[in-house]
Scaffold this active site. Structure first.
Site, short mmCIF file in Angstrom:
data_model
loop_
_atom_site.label_atom_id
_atom_site.label_comp_id
_atom_site.label_asym_id
_atom_site.label_seq_id
_atom_site.Cartn_x
_atom_site.Cartn_y
_atom_site.Cartn_z
N LYS A 190 0.83 -1.20 0.00
CA LYS A 190 0.00 0.00 0.00
C LYS A 190 0.87 1.26 0.00
CE LYS A 190 -3.96 -2.24 0.43
NZ LYS A 190 -5.08 -2.13 -0.51
N HIS A 321 -10.40 -8.31 -7.82
CA HIS A 321 -10.11 -7.82 -6.47
C HIS A 321 -10.59 -8.78 -5.40
CE1 HIS A 321 -11.65 -5.57 -2.85
NE2 HIS A 321 -10.37 -5.23 -2.83
#
Length: 387
Positions: A190, A321
């Site tokens: 991230k 996803h």
């Protein structure tokens, strides 16, 4: 000799058309995470750290004894809403032929159309839709990927769960080593911190640890504006990333398209969209190189297949996803480059595990999704209903 007059097709009743849905069981399950996790949405104050995931499970049984299991989910708010909407529309399935999946999807979406044909309404339907596809594949004795028409028996996989912003870099490095040792092929971390220099330092540290051969991705979780995304994207070019994920707001098709044209690094987005129509807007705009639909979010496998067809038409790559338990089969049925996202979070919900080998996740030989609910899933169940 007198020829026998052929029977018209409309008078022939096939055995498959005689089955009916006998019961639908719903359950709301709350899966706790081992530790709170944070991405860029938390650092910008838009969300709180994630501590649990709510799952809506649907189990469908037919008169002939065939069964199917499906699920949808919500992170943070929305789980009780999914369950409530599913409870209202579930009676629409009773007595219907479980083979008619597309027709039943339309029936369910129109049953609740007053609250929309995307968003929460579609996500509630997803649990039923996935269960119907699971039932059909189980009845055929085939893995879902084979029922759909597989292009491969295994799919490249990358790990996300070990690279959150709430984790210090030494913890991320340890998670990376464990993931690669397990057989995972790529690593995503991230980004999207208020100070982009901190992002670049983390990316540099991970790339140095991985070396040049291991595929690496980054995910900004929609928290950059257009100028920041372009400047940071240019800085990231030197790290040879497989993609930059969600650099901009999920609905900014124009901004993503400009970014995709300006950068050599591929752009990936789409996980937050909740209908095939929303995906088509991004695909038409040229907003991404990797399309990232989420079957539970778009309304199940039926609309996901539409997104796959649209992406294939534009010669785009696919990287679904989350929910690898569903997406492994769908990715295996896509004709172009594809990845599946590895999260071990859902494993306690099921009795089965997926096999990882040489950077890929193997499609199981078990019929359907190849999953059954564990006793732990039952212990985490807060509401249940059978219709």
């Amino acid at each position: 000799m007198t020829a026998t007059k052929p029977r018209p097709f409309e008078t022939v009743r096939l055995r498959a058309s005689l089955d009916q849905i006998r019961s639908v069981s719903l359950s709301l399950v709350r899966l706790p995470l081992a530790a709170p996790i944070s991405d860029a949405k938390v650092l910008t104050g838009r969300q709180k750290p994630l501590t649990e995931i709510a799952f809506l499970f649907a189990q469908i049984t037919s008169e002939e004894g065939h069964e199917g299991l499906g699920f949808s989910y919500s992170k943070r708010a929305g789980g009780p809403g999914l369950y409530a909407h599913a409870r209202e529309i579930a009676p629409e399935l009773i007595g219907e032929d479980p083979n008619d999946i597309a027709r039943l999807w339309d029936k369910m979406i129109w049953a609740g159309a007053s609250v929309g044909r995307s968003g929460l309404a579609a996500q509630a339907i997803a649990a039923f839709d996935v269960a119907l596809w699971d039932l059909k594949a189980r009845r055929a004795g085939l893995p879902l990927a084979k029922l759909l028409g597989a292009h491969r028996d295994s799919v490249d996989c990358y790990n996300t769960s070990g690279g959150y912003l709430s984790m210090p870099i030494d913890e991320i490095v340890a998670n990376i080593d464990a993931a690669l040792a397990r057989g995972i092929g790529g690593i995503k971390i991230k980004v999207g911190q208020p100070d982009t220099r901190a992002d670049l330092e983390r990316v540099a540290a991970v790339r140095e640890h991985l070396g040049d051969a291991v595929p690496m991705m980054v995910d900004a979780n929609q928290q950059w504006d257009r100028a920041t995304a372009l400047r940071t994207g240019r800085e990231l070019e030197r790290f040879n990333l497989t993609w930059i994920e969600e650099p901009l707001d999920a609905y900014d098709a124009e901004g993503h398209a400009r970014l995709a044209n300006a950068l050599d690094t591929p752009i990936a987005t789409g996980e937050m969209l909740t209908s095939a129509a929303e995906h088509w807007n991004l695909i038409q705009a040229g907003a991404s190189d990797f399309v990232q639909p989420d079957a539970p979010r778009v309304g199940g496998i039926t609309p996901f297949l539409r997104v796959m067809a649209l992406a294939d038409h534009k010669a785009l790559s696919l990287a679904p996803h989350f929910a690898m338990e569903i997406h492994l089969h769908l990715a295996a049925a896509y004709p172009r480059t594809t990845w599946v996202e590895h999260f071990e979070w859902l494993e306690p919900l099921f009795n089965e595990r997926f096999e990882l080998r040489d950077g890929q996740m193997l499609v199981p030989a078990r019929p359907g999704l190849g999953l059954s609910l564990s006793d732990q899933a039952g212990a985490w169940t807060t509401d249940r209903l059978t219709i």
